[in-house]
Write an enzyme that holds these catalytic residues in place. Structure first.
Site, short mmCIF file in Angstrom:
data_model
loop_
_atom_site.label_atom_id
_atom_site.label_comp_id
_atom_site.label_asym_id
_atom_site.label_seq_id
_atom_site.Cartn_x
_atom_site.Cartn_y
_atom_site.Cartn_z
N LYS A 46 0.86 -1.19 0.00
CA LYS A 46 0.00 0.00 0.00
C LYS A 46 0.89 1.24 0.00
O LYS A 46 1.98 1.23 0.58
CB LYS A 46 -0.88 -0.02 1.27
CG LYS A 46 -1.69 1.24 1.52
CD LYS A 46 -2.81 1.44 0.51
CE LYS A 46 -3.52 2.78 0.72
NZ LYS A 46 -4.38 3.12 -0.45
N LEU A 74 -5.45 7.05 1.89
CA LEU A 74 -4.08 6.63 2.24
C LEU A 74 -3.92 6.00 3.63
O LEU A 74 -2.95 6.33 4.34
CB LEU A 74 -3.13 7.84 2.13
CG LEU A 74 -2.38 8.03 0.83
CD1 LEU A 74 -1.67 9.39 0.82
CD2 LEU A 74 -1.33 6.93 0.66
N CYS A 130 -2.46 9.97 -6.16
CA CYS A 130 -3.56 9.66 -5.24
C CYS A 130 -4.65 10.72 -5.35
O CYS A 130 -4.38 11.91 -5.16
CB CYS A 130 -3.08 9.58 -3.79
SG CYS A 130 -4.50 9.36 -2.68
N LYS A 164 3.92 6.04 -10.43
CA LYS A 164 2.55 5.67 -10.78
C LYS A 164 1.79 6.92 -11.18
O LYS A 164 1.72 7.89 -10.42
CB LYS A 164 1.85 4.98 -9.61
CG LYS A 164 0.45 4.49 -10.01
CD LYS A 164 -0.07 3.47 -9.04
CE LYS A 164 -1.42 2.92 -9.46
NZ LYS A 164 -1.92 1.94 -8.50
N VAL A 192 -2.55 2.71 -14.89
CA VAL A 192 -2.88 3.98 -14.34
C VAL A 192 -3.41 3.80 -12.91
O VAL A 192 -3.82 2.71 -12.53
CB VAL A 192 -4.02 4.68 -15.15
CG1 VAL A 192 -3.58 5.01 -16.56
CG2 VAL A 192 -5.30 3.79 -15.21
N SER A 194 -6.47 4.97 -10.20
CA SER A 194 -7.91 5.06 -10.43
C SER A 194 -8.25 6.37 -11.15
O SER A 194 -7.50 7.34 -11.07
CB SER A 194 -8.65 4.98 -9.10
OG SER A 194 -8.19 5.98 -8.22
N GLY A 271 -5.93 -4.96 -9.32
CA GLY A 271 -6.41 -4.15 -8.20
C GLY A 271 -7.80 -4.55 -7.77
O GLY A 271 -8.00 -5.37 -6.87
N THR A 272 -8.82 -3.98 -8.42
CA THR A 272 -10.21 -4.24 -8.03
C THR A 272 -10.52 -5.74 -8.00
O THR A 272 -11.18 -6.22 -7.07
CB THR A 272 -11.17 -3.52 -9.02
OG1 THR A 272 -10.97 -2.10 -8.90
CG2 THR A 272 -12.62 -3.85 -8.71
#
Ligand code: HRO
Length: 312
Positions: A46, A74, A130, A164, A192, A194, A271-272
């Site tokens: 993370k 975060l 972020c 990122k 990418v 989100s 990810g998801t």
């Protein structure tokens, strides 16, 4: 026919091209150990900050059939925790990558400098994108700021460094960002994060589905695959040959991973779908990708990486 999914990221060898995205289930020791034990080709943490953070109030994550929205804010254990875990992660015989997302440039410099002395970290993914910390714009959408940040973070010797990026949507923006990145010793670019500040609505309740920022949050999953593929493709074409592209966005099957690689990705993050399915997704997606390669008579990802064709 023997098929292998071996790849390299900034010269670091991976025995498969599929691993976890920073974000879902990679915050605690147990979560990172689970990734270590799984078929994930690497362990990515993370995004970490100077100090531990609880993150935004809940509900802060929501998923439906098409993907996810989050405004986690975060939450993480602080970068020292991820540095201290590095040696322990060696037992899994796969690269250990630490994601860094300082709340200021000074914080990023402190963390990168400290982490550079931790041998058991293989690479840093510096998160410039972020979307969910109130009052903190996404660095990657401010080109001058990005240039300044890269000037500073590239001034000292450190681990293999990747960044990122947020998704871009205009061809001029791809070109401007690529021109900046090409000036620095960046080894990989993850495309990418989100899609920031989307809105998902519960029609029965006539209400937003997450609490922070009145429901606005980062969108992932199926919703974003075409955007992710476009970003992988553009940066593959525009960046120096020695910068690897890592695909991230909407990959939930072997064929999604194939598409990212066809666009130019050297590896693909989940990810998801990892959030929904847990660590078993890595083995399943790997099998699906190998089956697809078998049908197409490919034995290595190099056989098709970047070879997306235009219509003549
Ligand atoms: O923690 C988050 O809210 C978060 C981060 Cl850091 C990020 O980079 N991307 C995202 O969708 N959520």
């Amino acid at each position: 026919m023997s098929i292998n999914l071996n790849t390299t990221i900034g010269g670091i060898a991976l025995n498969s091209c599929i691993y976890n995205a920073s974000g879902p289930k990679c915050t605690t020791k147990e979560e990172l150990e689970n990734i270590g034990k799984s078929f994930s080709a690497a362990i990515l943490t993370k995004s970490s900050t100077l100090e531990l953070r609880e993150g935004n109030p809940s509900p802060r994550y929501y998923e439906n059939d098409l993907g996810s929205i989050n405004s986690m804010g975060l939450p993480n254990k602080g970068y020292q925790f991820y540095a201290d875990l590095a040696k322990n992660m060696r037992q899994y015989n796969k690269p250990y990558f630490v994601s860094v997302a300082g709340l200021s440039l000074e914080n990023n410099l402190t963390m990168l400098q400290d982490l550079s002395s931790v041998d058991a970290i293989d690479a840093i993914e510096l998160n410039l994108s972020c979307p969910n910390v109130p009052g903190k714009p996404q660095t990657g959408y401010d080109f001058e700021r990005t240039q300044h940040v890269l000037d500073k973070v590239c001034q000292f010797d450190q681990h293999t460094l990747g960044i990122k990026l947020p998704p871009y949507f205009d061809l001029i923006h791809f070109r401007q960002m690529a021109e900046i990145i090409n000036q620095y010793p960046i080894k990989f670019v993850t495309c990418v994060n989100s899609i920031g500040n989307g809105l998902v609505i519960d029609i029965d309740q006539e209400q937003v589905v997450i609490k922070p920022k009145d429901g606005f949050g980062g969108i992932g999953g199926d919703y974003i695959k075409p955007t992710a593929l476009a970003n992988v493709r553009q940066f593959y074409l525009l960046l120096r040959d020695d910068i690897d592209i890592i695909g991230s966005g909407g990959a939930k099957t072997g064929s999604d991973v194939f598409e990212h690689i066809l666009c130019g990705a050297s590896a693909v993050q989940i990810g998801t779908q990892y959030m929904k399915e847990g660590t078993s997704c890595f083995e399943r997606i790997e099998k699906e990708l190998k089956n697809l390669m078998l049908q197409k008579n490919y034995t290595s990802i190099k056989d098709f990486q970047g070879k997306l064709q235009s219509i003549k």
